[in-house]
Design a protein around this motif. Structure first.
Motif, PDB file in Angstrom:
ATOM      1  N   GLN A 139       0.827  -1.212   0.000  1.00 46.76           N
ATOM      2  CA  GLN A 139       0.000   0.000   0.000  1.00 46.76           C
ATOM      3  C   GLN A 139       0.858   1.259   0.000  1.00 46.76           C
ATOM      4  OE1 GLN A 139      -3.112  -1.387  -1.041  1.00 46.76           O
ATOM      5  NE2 GLN A 139      -3.668   0.521  -0.016  1.00 46.76           N
ATOM      6  N   THR A 140       2.017   1.192   0.649  1.00 45.59           N
ATOM      7  CA  THR A 140       2.943   2.318   0.613  1.00 45.59           C
ATOM      8  C   THR A 140       3.429   2.564  -0.808  1.00 45.59           C
ATOM      9  OG1 THR A 140       3.664   1.948   2.903  1.00 45.59           O
ATOM     10  CG2 THR A 140       5.159   3.194   1.476  1.00 45.59           C
ATOM     11  N   ALA A 143       0.549   4.117  -2.728  1.00 42.50           N
ATOM     12  CA  ALA A 143       0.351   5.526  -2.379  1.00 42.50           C
ATOM     13  C   ALA A 143       1.428   6.400  -3.006  1.00 42.50           C
ATOM     14  CB  ALA A 143       0.347   5.688  -0.864  1.00 42.50           C
ATOM     15  N   ARG A 152      -0.345  11.595   0.659  1.00 44.16           N
ATOM     16  CA  ARG A 152       0.586  10.665   1.297  1.00 44.16           C
ATOM     17  C   ARG A 152       0.926  11.109   2.717  1.00 44.16           C
ATOM     18  NH1 ARG A 152       5.314  10.843  -2.747  1.00 44.16           N
ATOM     19  NH2 ARG A 152       6.349   9.598  -1.129  1.00 44.16           N
ATOM     20  N   ARG A 155      -1.954  10.171   4.943  1.00 39.09           N
ATOM     21  CA  ARG A 155      -1.882   8.736   5.264  1.00 39.09           C
ATOM     22  C   ARG A 155      -0.831   8.470   6.323  1.00 39.09           C
ATOM     23  NH1 ARG A 155       1.615   4.493   3.280  1.00 39.09           N
ATOM     24  NH2 ARG A 155       0.615   2.447   3.567  1.00 39.09           N
ATOM     25  N   TRP A 156       0.336   9.060   6.161  1.00 41.21           N
ATOM     26  CA  TRP A 156       1.427   8.828   7.104  1.00 41.21           C
ATOM     27  C   TRP A 156       1.056   9.312   8.503  1.00 41.21           C
ATOM     28  CZ3 TRP A 156       4.942  11.468  10.169  1.00 41.21           C
ATOM     29  CH2 TRP A 156       6.104  10.765  10.535  1.00 41.21           C
ATOM     30  N   GLU A 216      -8.737  11.475   7.178  1.00 40.70           N
ATOM     31  CA  GLU A 216      -9.158  10.243   6.526  1.00 40.70           C
ATOM     32  C   GLU A 216      -9.831  10.537   5.184  1.00 40.70           C
ATOM     33  OE1 GLU A 216     -11.571   8.118   9.293  1.00 40.70           O
ATOM     34  OE2 GLU A 216      -9.873   7.445  10.503  1.00 40.70           O
ATOM     35  N   ALA A 219      -6.973  11.327   2.807  1.00 38.94           N
ATOM     36  CA  ALA A 219      -6.146  10.154   2.511  1.00 38.94           C
ATOM     37  C   ALA A 219      -6.818   9.213   1.523  1.00 38.94           C
ATOM     38  CB  ALA A 219      -5.811   9.407   3.801  1.00 38.94           C
ATOM     39  N   SER A 222      -5.653   5.645  -0.122  1.00 38.85           N
ATOM     40  CA  SER A 222      -4.270   5.363   0.270  1.00 38.85           C
ATOM     41  C   SER A 222      -4.193   4.772   1.673  1.00 38.85           C
ATOM     42  CB  SER A 222      -3.424   6.640   0.208  1.00 38.85           C
ATOM     43  OG  SER A 222      -3.753   7.536   1.268  1.00 38.85           O
ATOM     44  N   TYR A 223      -5.238   4.993   2.467  1.00 43.13           N
ATOM     45  CA  TYR A 223      -5.258   4.554   3.865  1.00 43.13           C
ATOM     46  C   TYR A 223      -6.441   3.626   4.107  1.00 43.13           C
ATOM     47  CZ  TYR A 223      -5.879   4.692   8.941  1.00 43.13           C
ATOM     48  OH  TYR A 223      -6.046   4.337  10.259  1.00 43.13           O
TER      49      TYR A 223
END
Length: 237
Positions: A139-140, A143, A152, A155-156, A216, A219, A222-223
């Motif tokens: 997934q990383t 993204a 990104r 998400r991080w 969220e 994101a 990506s999350y």
């Protein structure tokens, strides 16, 4: 030294073990306080210990001439060192270090291997965890290829927030840029945009999550996939 009790453990992976499997590991678990940027597993060196985080954040980075880029993140849901040991190797070409200070339960490789060999259910659970970690890494990559720096970053920050006890993360812009593999100026602009939208508050050396729900939304896809996969594989959700 007193053995840890499963009822007081914060590590979600250890809590998911049967009482019998936890008892196999408990005599060998040593509680440690870990400082920021402390190396747990060095690249291309034999792994001597594995770590079940109780608190804090632990990064896996791929390193090159211009520095490291984060390719994995582990907190109290996981196990630092799972990949090389569970796949029958003894080393890996990536750095594993402390991103945010915390506590962990350390176990030497030999008794860990012995417990895994003795218990098929323990091995099965740990292999499911390994799948969850691989999904996060994929997934990383997804993204990084498909989303903007701002997405990104959202998400991080959500991944960090999942692993912290509060809403504040202490981190410098330079380090955050390295973790995301982008220029510092891009990180600064993205932080400004997130702050302007009321999602975070950014101060020198720290970031405060103000509105997780808004993060969220930003994101987007990506999350959430890796997090749902962990819950399905480990906690039966």
């Amino acid at each position: 030294m007193a053995h840890p009790h499963q009822a007081t453990i914060r590590n979600r992976l250890l809590r998911a073990l049967s009482s019998e499997d936890f008892a196999r590991l408990a005599p060998y678990l040593q509680s440690l306080d870990l400082a920021v940027q402390e190396t747990l597993i060095a690249p291309d060196r034999p792994v001597e210990h594995l770590y079940f985080p109780e608190s804090g954040i632990y990064s896996i980075t791929a390193n090159g001439p211009e520095g490291g880029v984060e390719v994995g993140m582990i907190g109290r849901e996981g196990l630092v060192g799972a990949v090389p040991i569970l796949t029958g190797s003894d080393r890996v070409p990536h750095d594993h270090f402390v991103q945010a200070p915390g506590q962990a339960l350390r176990i030497a490789v030999a008794p860990f291997d012995e417990a895994v060999e003795e218990s098929a259910p323990l091995r099965a659970l740990l292999l499911r965890y390994l799948q969850a970690e691989i999904v996060q890494i994929r997934q990383t990559a997804f993204a990084s290829a498909r989303f903007t720096i701002e997405v990104r970053l959202a998400r991080w920050l959500l991944m960090c927030h999942d692993r912290l006890d509060g809403d504040e993360l202490q981190i410098k812009h330079e380090f955050l840029a390295l973790m995301l593999g982008v220029q510092r100026s891009g990180v600064t602009l993205a932080l400004q945009n997130l702050e302007g939208a009321g999602r975070i508050r950014s101060r020198r050396g720290r970031i405060i999550i103000l509105d997780r729900a808004l993060l969220e939304v930003l994101a987007d896809a990506s999350y959430g996939v890796a997090e749902a996969e962990y819950a399905r594989l480990i906690e039966g959700a």
